[in-house]
Design an enzyme around this catalytic site. Structure first.
Site, PDB file in Angstrom:
ATOM      1  N   LYS A 267      -1.488   8.257   0.325  1.00 30.56           N
ATOM      2  CA  LYS A 267      -2.709   8.309   1.139  1.00 30.56           C
ATOM      3  C   LYS A 267      -3.132   6.888   1.504  1.00 30.56           C
ATOM      4  O   LYS A 267      -2.925   5.964   0.712  1.00 30.56           O
ATOM      5  CB  LYS A 267      -3.851   8.923   0.314  1.00 30.56           C
ATOM      6  CG  LYS A 267      -3.794  10.425   0.173  1.00 30.56           C
ATOM      7  CD  LYS A 267      -5.020  10.925  -0.570  1.00 30.56           C
ATOM      8  CE  LYS A 267      -4.929  12.420  -0.834  1.00 30.56           C
ATOM      9  NZ  LYS A 267      -4.928  13.224   0.382  1.00 30.56           N
ATOM     10  N   ARG A 341      -1.077  23.134  -2.924  1.00 26.06           N
ATOM     11  CA  ARG A 341      -0.490  24.458  -2.704  1.00 26.06           C
ATOM     12  C   ARG A 341       0.705  24.693  -3.621  1.00 26.06           C
ATOM     13  O   ARG A 341       1.021  25.831  -3.951  1.00 26.06           O
ATOM     14  CB  ARG A 341      -0.118  24.614  -1.220  1.00 26.06           C
ATOM     15  CG  ARG A 341       0.932  23.656  -0.731  1.00 26.06           C
ATOM     16  CD  ARG A 341       1.005  23.578   0.792  1.00 26.06           C
ATOM     17  NE  ARG A 341      -0.150  22.865   1.358  1.00 26.06           N
ATOM     18  CZ  ARG A 341      -0.333  22.644   2.660  1.00 26.06           C
ATOM     19  NH1 ARG A 341       0.544  23.088   3.540  1.00 26.06           N
ATOM     20  NH2 ARG A 341      -1.404  21.994   3.085  1.00 26.06           N
TER      21      ARG A 341
END
Ligand code: BES
Ligand code: ZN
Ligand code: ZN
Length: 488
Positions: A267, A341
């Site tokens: 990130k 996920r």
């Protein structure tokens, strides 16, 4: 916060600081010397500068020496629970900045709302806003809190309502503290220890799978995300049996990424700074079972929390890798930053197969796309089951913890396909990222009614709003406690 209920409004002491709620119509109707409630008098001349707008707060020193705090509720016909909560929060803010730690509340009676709902909303607003995360401050003495609150109300069930509100508020604080706390204090191992501790204190069963046990269970996706981290993963199961004679169980799954660096798909610094909050799903579901046990709700609840850091190192999982999930499906890693996920996939499949609940709700800070679509005010949810959806929607309406259903058509399935494996964790299309994540997850729930709730925006506020503070909000705890009560 110490709480007392008093029924006799005519007994309000002159030395108390008395809080009176007034809406705009009350103000207009007030006579030259109006009796508001009991012997609480407000002179029109005292309040010529007060209009009763929602959240407007002012202090009045009456000629007889009594101190009043007036709080506006806005237009009478537009008052709802959330407006009362936020107005009450303005009272807390006023008291804390004015160094007032003890107040008497005259609980308003409003024609369009039930007295018990009004009382609960006032209490929630006062309690939930009286929060600060000051664990790492050396000097906490200057931060004033509402230590003593007396509620004046004729309502007979008031004490029980307030007792429950206080338990829920304390657990909201617990949740906020957990999410606000730093990664050097709460890593997966620390989180599991805490879950053990609170479970034994509340008489709940807590099972912690360590790395070896997770390997044995073939949770290949949780292990893949953990590869880059020096801290081992944990898989925590907390079971509360409020109705031991029933087989029915409500299952919650919470995303527990104690720090999300993004991994190899690192990130940018700006969006990494708050990523200790990426375990808010796990923090919330742990708080939910804890609260249910303290409220002694007569339902069975199981919370499952897959926990790991998502880190970058030579041993980290990489884009292009393929891993096998708990349910046997293979997943190509399109992006290591779509890690939530992955761990949820193992946890959902495990929960359905081994714990067999009647309904599953997962909570996760899953996608930036959810924040882009709904901001910080509303969570996204997806479900193929209309009965789960409608209970969630009505609980959201009651608790003010808002959510919005997104479409879940099979048309979206295409985008999660992989050339190399059964699935790709990254969508082949850029748009509709929140839906894409849920579409991935639905490959891991076979037949149990299930809802996925994306709390990426609502779990963490960039600024304080009403009764919710800046940073961790505790969003979803009250929502799910109501859901548990209403789910048949
Ligand atoms: N934890 C983030 C999602 C997030 C973003 C939570 C902002 C709270 C605030 C999640 O793991 C993530 O990085 N998602 C990616 C997915 C993408 C790579 C498909 C995202 O949303 O950008
Ligand atoms: Zn991520
Ligand atoms: Zn994440």
């Amino acid at each position: 916060m110490k709480i007392k209920v008093k029924n006799d409004l005519s007994n309000i002491s002159q030395t108390d600081t008395v809080v009176v709620f007034l809406d705009e119509e009350n103000i207009k109707q007030l006579d030259a010397t109006g009796e508001v409630r009991g012997n609480v008098l407000v002179e029109k001349s005292d309040i010529s500068f007060f209009f009763g707008a929602a959240g407007e707060v002012t202090a009045v020193s009456r000629k007889d020496g009594a101190n009043l705090i007036l709080c506006g509720l806005g237009e009478h016909t537009k008052i709802n629970r959330e407006k009362i909560r936020n107005s009450a929060a303005a009272v807390t803010g006023f008291c804390r900045s004015g160094k007032i730690s003890s107040v008497s509340i005259v609980v308003p009676q409003l024609g369009n709302l039930k007295d018990e709902d009004v009382l609960l909303s006032v209490a929630e607003g006062l309690m939930l806003s009286d929060y600060s995360f000051d664990k790492y401050k050396s000097d906490r003495s200057r931060d004033i809190h509402l230590d003593k609150v007396v509620f004046y109300t004729e309502l007979s069930g008031a004490s029980a309502i307030l007792k429950e509100a206080l338990i829920v508020a304390e657990n909201t604080y617990f949740c906020r503290d957990l999410v606000n706390d730093t990664t050097n204090e709460i890593n997966p191992v620390d989180f599991a220890k805490l879950a053990k501790k609170i479970s034994s204190a509340s008489g709940m069963k807590c099972t912690v799978l360590d790395e070896k046990a997770i390997k044995k269970k073939n949770m290949g996706l949780l292990l893949a995300v953990n590869k880059g981290s020096d801290v081992p993963p944990r898989f925590v199961i907390v079971e509360y049996k409020g109705n031991p004679s029933s087989k029915k169980t409500i299952g919650f799954v919470g995303k527990g990424i104690t720090f999300d660096s993004g991994g190899m798909n690192l990130k940018p610094g700006g969006s990494m700074g708050t990523m200790r909050m990426d375990m808010a799903g796990a923090g919330t579901v742990l708080s939910i079972v804890k609260t249910a046990s303290e409220l002694k709700i007569k339902k069975n609840i199981t919370a499952v929390m897959p926990l790991t850091e998502n880190m970058l190192s030579s041993s980290a999982f990489r884009p292009g890798d393929v891993y096998t999930s708990y349910n046997g499906k293979t997943v190509e890693i399109g992006n290591t930053d779509a890690e939530g996920r992955l761990i949820l996939a193992d946890a959902l499949a495990y929960m359905e197969k081994e714990l067999k609940p009647d309904v599953i709700v997962d909570m996760a800070t899953l996608t930036g796309a959810c924040v882009a679509a709904f901001g910080e005010t509303v969570a996204a949810f997806l479900s193929e089951d209309d009965s789960v959806a409608s209970v969630l929607e009505s609980s959201a309406e009651i608790t003010g913890e808002k959510l919005w259903r997104l479409p879940f058509y099979e048309d979206y399935d295409d985008r999660m396909k992989s050339d190399a494996a059964d699935l790709n964790n990254m969508s082949s299309e850029k748009n509709a990222g929140t839906i894409a994540a849920a579409v991935f997850l639905r490959n891991f729930v076979e037949k149990t009614p299930w809802a996925h709730v994306d709390i990426a925006g609502t779990a963490w506020y960039s600024k304080a709003r009403g009764y919710r503070p800046k940073n961790a909000t505790g969003y979803g705890l009250r929502l799910m406690i109501d859901f548990i009560k209403e789910w048949k």
